[in-house]
Scaffold this active site. Structure first.
Site, mmCIF file in Angstrom:
data_model
loop_
_atom_site.group_PDB
_atom_site.id
_atom_site.type_symbol
_atom_site.label_atom_id
_atom_site.label_comp_id
_atom_site.label_asym_id
_atom_site.label_seq_id
_atom_site.Cartn_x
_atom_site.Cartn_y
_atom_site.Cartn_z
ATOM 1 N N SER A 1 -5.879 -4.591 -1.844
ATOM 2 C CA SER A 1 -5.287 -3.281 -2.136
ATOM 3 C C SER A 1 -4.268 -3.366 -3.275
ATOM 4 O O SER A 1 -3.710 -4.430 -3.557
ATOM 5 C CB SER A 1 -4.601 -2.757 -0.881
ATOM 6 O OG SER A 1 -3.580 -3.664 -0.503
ATOM 7 N N GLU B 1 -7.986 -7.881 -8.472
ATOM 8 C CA GLU B 1 -9.137 -6.984 -8.304
ATOM 9 C C GLU B 1 -8.733 -5.993 -7.218
ATOM 10 O O GLU B 1 -8.773 -6.315 -6.026
ATOM 11 C CB GLU B 1 -10.382 -7.787 -7.887
ATOM 12 C CG GLU B 1 -10.860 -8.796 -8.924
ATOM 13 C CD GLU B 1 -11.625 -8.145 -10.082
ATOM 14 O OE1 GLU B 1 -12.025 -6.975 -9.961
ATOM 15 O OE2 GLU B 1 -11.800 -8.813 -11.108
ATOM 16 N N CYS C 1 -14.988 -0.879 -2.632
ATOM 17 C CA CYS C 1 -13.916 -0.579 -3.601
ATOM 18 C C CYS C 1 -14.416 0.308 -4.729
ATOM 19 O O CYS C 1 -13.657 1.076 -5.300
ATOM 20 C CB CYS C 1 -13.355 -1.878 -4.162
ATOM 21 S SG CYS C 1 -14.633 -2.937 -4.870
ATOM 22 N N GLU D 1 -6.638 6.112 -1.416
ATOM 23 C CA GLU D 1 -8.037 5.662 -1.428
ATOM 24 C C GLU D 1 -8.613 5.889 -0.022
ATOM 25 O O GLU D 1 -8.016 5.453 0.964
ATOM 26 C CB GLU D 1 -8.071 4.172 -1.785
ATOM 27 C CG GLU D 1 -9.452 3.580 -1.865
ATOM 28 C CD GLU D 1 -9.402 2.075 -2.196
ATOM 29 O OE1 GLU D 1 -8.308 1.484 -2.210
ATOM 30 O OE2 GLU D 1 -10.482 1.502 -2.419
HETATM 31 P P1 NAD Z 1 -5.420 -5.978 1.648
HETATM 32 O O1 NAD Z 1 -4.683 -5.873 0.353
HETATM 33 O O2 NAD Z 1 -4.810 -5.389 2.850
HETATM 34 O O3 NAD Z 1 -5.715 -7.517 2.020
HETATM 35 C C1 NAD Z 1 -6.311 -8.406 1.103
HETATM 36 C C2 NAD Z 1 -5.861 -9.821 1.420
HETATM 37 O O4 NAD Z 1 -4.449 -9.893 1.266
HETATM 38 C C3 NAD Z 1 -6.171 -10.291 2.840
HETATM 39 O O5 NAD Z 1 -6.625 -11.630 2.792
HETATM 40 C C4 NAD Z 1 -4.848 -10.185 3.559
HETATM 41 O O6 NAD Z 1 -4.673 -11.163 4.557
HETATM 42 C C5 NAD Z 1 -3.833 -10.399 2.448
HETATM 43 N N1 NAD Z 1 -2.594 -9.636 2.667
HETATM 44 C C6 NAD Z 1 -2.459 -8.462 3.318
HETATM 45 N N2 NAD Z 1 -1.173 -8.069 3.297
HETATM 46 C C7 NAD Z 1 -0.478 -9.024 2.644
HETATM 47 C C8 NAD Z 1 0.889 -9.210 2.319
HETATM 48 N N3 NAD Z 1 1.806 -8.314 2.671
HETATM 49 N N4 NAD Z 1 1.246 -10.308 1.624
HETATM 50 C C9 NAD Z 1 0.329 -11.223 1.261
HETATM 51 N N5 NAD Z 1 -0.982 -11.115 1.553
HETATM 52 C C10 NAD Z 1 -1.394 -10.029 2.237
HETATM 53 O O7 NAD Z 1 -6.865 -5.380 1.351
HETATM 54 P P2 NAD Z 1 -8.066 -5.188 2.349
HETATM 55 O O8 NAD Z 1 -7.712 -4.108 3.318
HETATM 56 O O9 NAD Z 1 -8.525 -6.480 2.864
HETATM 57 O O10 NAD Z 1 -9.199 -4.654 1.350
HETATM 58 C C11 NAD Z 1 -9.314 -3.340 0.984
HETATM 59 C C12 NAD Z 1 -8.736 -3.082 -0.389
HETATM 60 O O11 NAD Z 1 -9.269 -3.997 -1.330
HETATM 61 C C13 NAD Z 1 -9.119 -1.714 -0.929
HETATM 62 O O12 NAD Z 1 -8.015 -1.155 -1.605
HETATM 63 C C14 NAD Z 1 -10.242 -2.003 -1.907
HETATM 64 O O13 NAD Z 1 -10.408 -1.034 -2.912
HETATM 65 C C15 NAD Z 1 -9.797 -3.313 -2.458
HETATM 66 N N6 NAD Z 1 -10.938 -4.053 -2.971
HETATM 67 C C16 NAD Z 1 -11.057 -4.255 -4.306
HETATM 68 C C17 NAD Z 1 -12.167 -4.929 -4.807
HETATM 69 C C18 NAD Z 1 -12.340 -5.175 -6.269
HETATM 70 O O14 NAD Z 1 -13.225 -5.970 -6.609
HETATM 71 N N7 NAD Z 1 -11.562 -4.576 -7.144
HETATM 72 C C19 NAD Z 1 -13.129 -5.405 -3.929
HETATM 73 C C20 NAD Z 1 -12.971 -5.181 -2.564
HETATM 74 C C21 NAD Z 1 -11.872 -4.515 -2.100
#
Ligand code: NAD
Length: 459
Positions: A189, A210, A244, A334
């Site tokens: 995110s 990403e 995403c 989103e």
């Molecule tokens: P997220 O940001 O919540 O988590 C992603 C990763 O970060 C996980 O491994 C999680 O353990 C870690 N994380 C979570 N909170 C954290 C913190 N406070 N400090 C450090 N690490 C932390 O995202 P998600 O819910 O797993 O995925 C969904 C999001 O990802 C959506 O916004 C989506 O659009 C985006 N996404 C982007 C792409 C791309 O290629 N641009 C692809 C897939 C998903």
């Protein structure tokens, strides 16, 4: 978590040993990884099914197939990608031979999200390894079955000092981010992307982010509605809308809105039945929290189709929303679920008002037969990448760099672009010794006009 400092130390030592610079060694591991994944295909399907009822077809199309594609590509091209590239020399340096060397950064951290848990963990890892880096992967804690099998696969192929998967949640991620890395690749995110960027900045570590955002889909009145409905329903509902690059919302020319809604309803029923809950092809929301989050987005909205929410089963039926206001939560956040808001436009100014209501999107889609309209839209708005007359498919061509811009991310990868992302490009000039003109050396008196002439001819 207590293992983290020692694993990093071992990886640093291993990298310094120069072993990862051996291309044949990298290739042997990529081949071993391919065999390991092939042997675990069914286990990966089962894990994806357990995590969020993802069908085997979607599991292959959007996870295993793409990972295998990346592996095949790297195995086939690695020797060529890694070779120093001869570059045209500059007259200023005559005589010389000029090159770009691709060197691995060193120790790489990859943090992955849950929504394509196998693909988005493995593809950056494959490209980082191809480029000769060591990798620590932190898969998502929300897809525990897929993360477990991913960890097993990596464990079976790599020694820990080359690549390792460390499972865990925010605490593990935070502990990893506190370390000094040579490169960080984060998918997730925008909110967490900012945390990652801040941690990376402390050590001046280069980072690829990403991220997500609200990707629009514009539809004008020149289109074949049935074809659009088919592509739109596919692209929106793949992975249960948890993609995403899914179209977050639609902006349709106002004179065809009612017709579009009717064809969308018919198409959803055709693909997933009148009760999509019983369809084997319709995934669930990843967990109850996310199901509740999407439920909150629907509060106060005009639901014109679907809207069936069952928190216990993490189920939200495909849902259409009519004309949400731009300041409502559903148009600020989103959506990341099977909910499609439909907005209308009369003029291009209306489109501008909607698009510029949010930050730069990751993806952008236009359905139209009018090339002037398409060109003006594509050139006007800033976004990561997009498709004309379809959804998502730009992700599938490894020749196109994939990434976001602004709040939707920074940096890109896929195919050779992935190899380049994980490689520091070293510029090297090998100067010839057979000729050393005195021109550049002092005293400079009387040399200015020749200097200006030389600069005129520089390519
Ligand atoms: P997220 O940001 O919540 O988590 C992603 C990763 O970060 C996980 O491994 C999680 O353990 C870690 N994380 C979570 N909170 C954290 C913190 N406070 N400090 C450090 N690490 C932390 O995202 P998600 O819910 O797993 O995925 C969904 C999001 O990802 C959506 O916004 C989506 O659009 C985006 N996404 C982007 C792409 C791309 O290629 N641009 C692809 C897939 C998903």
């Amino acid at each position: 978590m207590s293992r983290i400092p020692s694993i990093i130390k071992e990886q640093q030592q291993f990298f310094k040993s120069q072993k990862t610079k051996d291309i044949d060694y990298r290739l042997s591991l990529l081949k071993a990884l391919k065999l390991e994944i092939l042997s675990k295909e069914q286990a990966i399907f089962n894990a994806l099914e357990k995590d969020f009822k993802k069908s085997e077809f979607e599991g292959y199309l959007s996870e295993i197939g793409l990972v295998m594609n990346s592996l095949n590509l790297a195995i086939k091209n690695l020797k060529r990608w890694a070779r120093p590239k001869r570059i045209k020399s500059s007259l200023l340096n005559f005589p010389s031979k000029d090159y770009i060397y691709s060197e691995p950064y060193g120790n790489v951290l990859v943090i992955a999200p849950w929504n394509y848990p196998f693909l988005l963990a493995l593809e950056p890892l494959i490209m980082a390894i191809s480029a000769g880096n060591t990798v620590v992967l932190k898969p998502s804690e929300l897809t525990k079955h897929t993360s477990k099998i991913t960890t097993e696969i990596i464990q079976n192929v790599f020694s820990e000092n080359f690549a390792v998967s460390i499972e865990g949640g925010i605490e593990t991620s935070t502990a990893l981010l506190a370390q000094k890395w040579d490169y960080i690749f984060f998918t997730g995110s925008t909110k967490v992307g900012k945390i990652v960027a801040e941690a990376a900045a402390k050590h001046l570590t280069p980072v690829v982010l990403e991220l997500g955002g609200k990707s629009p889909c514009i539809i004008d009145d020149s289109v074949n509605l049935k074809l659009i409905a088919r592509r739109l329903v596919w692209g929106k509902l793949l992975n249960g809308g948890q993609t995403c690059i899914a179209a977050d919302y639609v902006i349709v020319k106002n004179n065809i809105k009612e017709n579009l809604i009717e064809v969308l309803k018919a198409e959803i029923i055709k693909r997933y039945g009148s009760n999509p809950k019983t369809s084997p092809d319709f995934p669930r929301i990843i967990n109850k929290n996310n199901t509740k989050r999407i439920e909150t987005l629907l509060e106060g909205q005009n639901i014109i189709f679907g809207g069936d929410i069952q928190i216990e089963d993490c189920y939200i039926s495909p849902t259409l929303i009519d004309e949400p206001s731009l300041d409502s939560k559903i148009m600020q956040e989103e959506i990341f679920g099977p909910v499609l808001p439909i907005l209308t436009y009369e003029t291009e100014l209306d489109i501008e008002t909607i698009i510029w209501n949010t930050e730069k999107p990751l993806s952008f889609y236009v359905f139209s037969e009018h090339s002037d309209f398409i060109e003006s839209i594509i050139k006007k708005y800033s976004f990561g990448g997009g498709v004309i007359n379809d959804l998502l498919i730009h992700f599938g061509n490894h020749r196109l760099p994939f990434g976001g811009v602004g709040d939707s991310g920074t940096g890109s990868y896929h195919g050779k672009h992935g190899f380049d992302t994980f490689s520091n490009k070293k510029s090297i000039i090998k100067r010839g010794n057979w000729f050393d003109p005195s021109f550049r050396y002092a005293p400079y008196k009387g040399k200015m006009s020749l200097l200006k002439k030389v600069f005129k001819y520089l390519g």
